[in-house]
Design an enzyme around this catalytic site. Structure first.
Site, PDB file in Angstrom:
ATOM      1  NE  ARG A   1    -128.258  -8.222  60.912  1.00 62.32           N
ATOM      2  CZ  ARG A   1    -127.414  -9.243  60.854  1.00 62.32           C
ATOM      3  NH1 ARG A   1    -126.813  -9.668  61.957  1.00 62.32           N
ATOM      4  NH2 ARG A   1    -127.150  -9.820  59.706  1.00 62.32           N
TER       5      ARG A   1
ATOM      6  N   PRO B   1    -136.702  -1.329  57.866  1.00 61.97           N
ATOM      7  CG  PRO B   1    -138.814  -2.252  57.585  1.00 61.97           C
ATOM      8  CD  PRO B   1    -137.598  -1.850  56.823  1.00 61.97           C
ATOM      9  CG  MET B   2    -133.750  -2.802  61.492  1.00 64.24           C
ATOM     10  SD  MET B   2    -131.957  -2.558  61.673  1.00 64.24           S
ATOM     11  CE  MET B   2    -131.799  -0.845  61.134  1.00 64.24           C
TER      12      MET B   2
ATOM     13  CE  LYS C   1    -136.041  -5.797  54.420  1.00 68.69           C
ATOM     14  NZ  LYS C   1    -135.893  -6.896  55.377  1.00 68.69           N
TER      15      LYS C   1
ATOM     16  CB  CYS D   1    -141.002 -10.044  60.983  1.00 66.96           C
ATOM     17  SG  CYS D   1    -140.648 -10.111  62.758  1.00 66.96           S
TER      18      CYS D   1
END
Length: 327
Positions: free
Chosen positions: A227, A11-12, A138, A96
């Site tokens: 990425r 997830p970004m 995560k 995050c």
């Protein structure tokens, strides 16, 4: 939930909306996780949050990543998702590294508060269990080199009942700088081996060869790609082929990677923009959003700075078509 290809789209924020997930799903198999949404915004039904968890056409399994700092709110958010049949998989964000998140004790800083971490994971697992929906975690290695939490947090999550633990092999302090330390993934695999809970690895996966190398070096059960797929949704096709060969016993799989030509890149860029129009239901907003993808899509192609600058100011799909028609 069974994944035939153990590849997960990380997830970004601002990237992995249903438009980008659709592009990636069309290229290869795996699990494609939504942008992170906050548990509180979800239970308050913020319109933008509800948009973010809306799956693309035909998307399955529907995967939602939750960010939370309160166990009660976490439980309520997961209960909402379950009762309204809005998700087939819940991923909890403890990775995050953004300062505005970690300063509040959330994201990759939260596992340092071991009791709170366990309470949040348990609240999610307990709320999802009656519906048979898996919960995963995560996380990062820790806050910094002096405050590594991944082994304790991973074991706690495994014992509570998550179906896998994904580790980004950097600390929060590293952000996305430097080289990820895959040896931490190896140690987590060994640490959780007695529990039988799979470990997924994340960090510096730029190609199918990187993915296979990570699996071979660390013993990890699957990979998470972030990425490395920006502007390159076709990476998932390479990953699917290479990992299938590796799991079939070919320890040095050779995958014929064909780089898309400029026309194919332009076509993918256009489709991405069209899918964003569907997602936002607003052509102007979609065009503003696609601008940030220009550098990623056209990296390595000789298109000229003037063209890139013009495309980064695109105002409509027609305007985009005219610019791409000049290539």
């Amino acid at each position: 939930m069974v994944l035939n290809t153990p590849v997960v789209l990380a997830p970004m924020a601002g990237i992995t909306n249903s438009a980008f997930r659709t592009l990636c799903r069309e290229q290869g198999a795996g699990l494609f996780v939504s942008e992170m949404v906050t548990a509180r915004a979800l239970i308050e039904r913020h319109p933008e949050t509800m948009r973010l968890i809306t799956p693309g056409k035909g998307e399955t399994p529907r995967s939602v990543q939750l960010y939370a700092v309160d166990p009660n709110v976490t439980g309520l958010a997961v209960k909402l998702l379950m009762e309204e049949n809005l998700a087939d998989h819940i991923d909890l964000n403890f990775g995050c590294p953004v300062p505005k998140v970690t300063r509040r004790g959330g994201g990759s800083a939260l596992p340092f508060k071991q009791k709170l971490f366990s309470q949040i994971v348990k609240a999610a697992v307990d709320a999802a269990k009656p519906f048979g929906v898996p919960v995963t975690v995560k996380m990062r290695v820790g806050i910094d080199d002096e405050h590594k939490t991944y082994l304790e947090a991973g074991m706690s999550a495994a014992q509570i009942g998550v179906v896998w633990v994904a580790l980004h092999a950097r600390t929060a302090a590293q952000f996305y700088e430097g080289k990820s330390d895959w040896s931490t993934i190896t140690r987590l695999v060994e640490h959780l081996a007695p529990t039988g809970v799979p470990v997924l690895g994340n960090g510096d996966i730029w190609s199918a060869e990187d993915a296979v190398r990570m699996m071979e070096q660390t013993g990890v059960d699957g990979i998470v790609v972030g990425r490395g797929c920006l502007g390159r949704p076709w990476l998932f096709a390479d990953l699917e082929k290479a990992i299938a060969l590796y799991l079939a016993g070919d320890k040095s799989p050779s995958v014929d990677i064909v780089m898309p030509n400029l026309g194919e890149v332009a076509d993918a860029f256009t489709r991405h923009a069209e899918l964003l129009v569907e997602f936002f239901e607003d052509e102007g907003r979609a065009c503003r959003d696609i601008r940030k993808h220009v550098a990623w899509y056209f990296k390595g192609y000789s298109v000229g700075g003037e063209f890139r600058a013009a495309l980064a100011q695109v105002e409509s799909l027609q305007h985009m078509a005219e610019l791409l028609g000049e290539l």
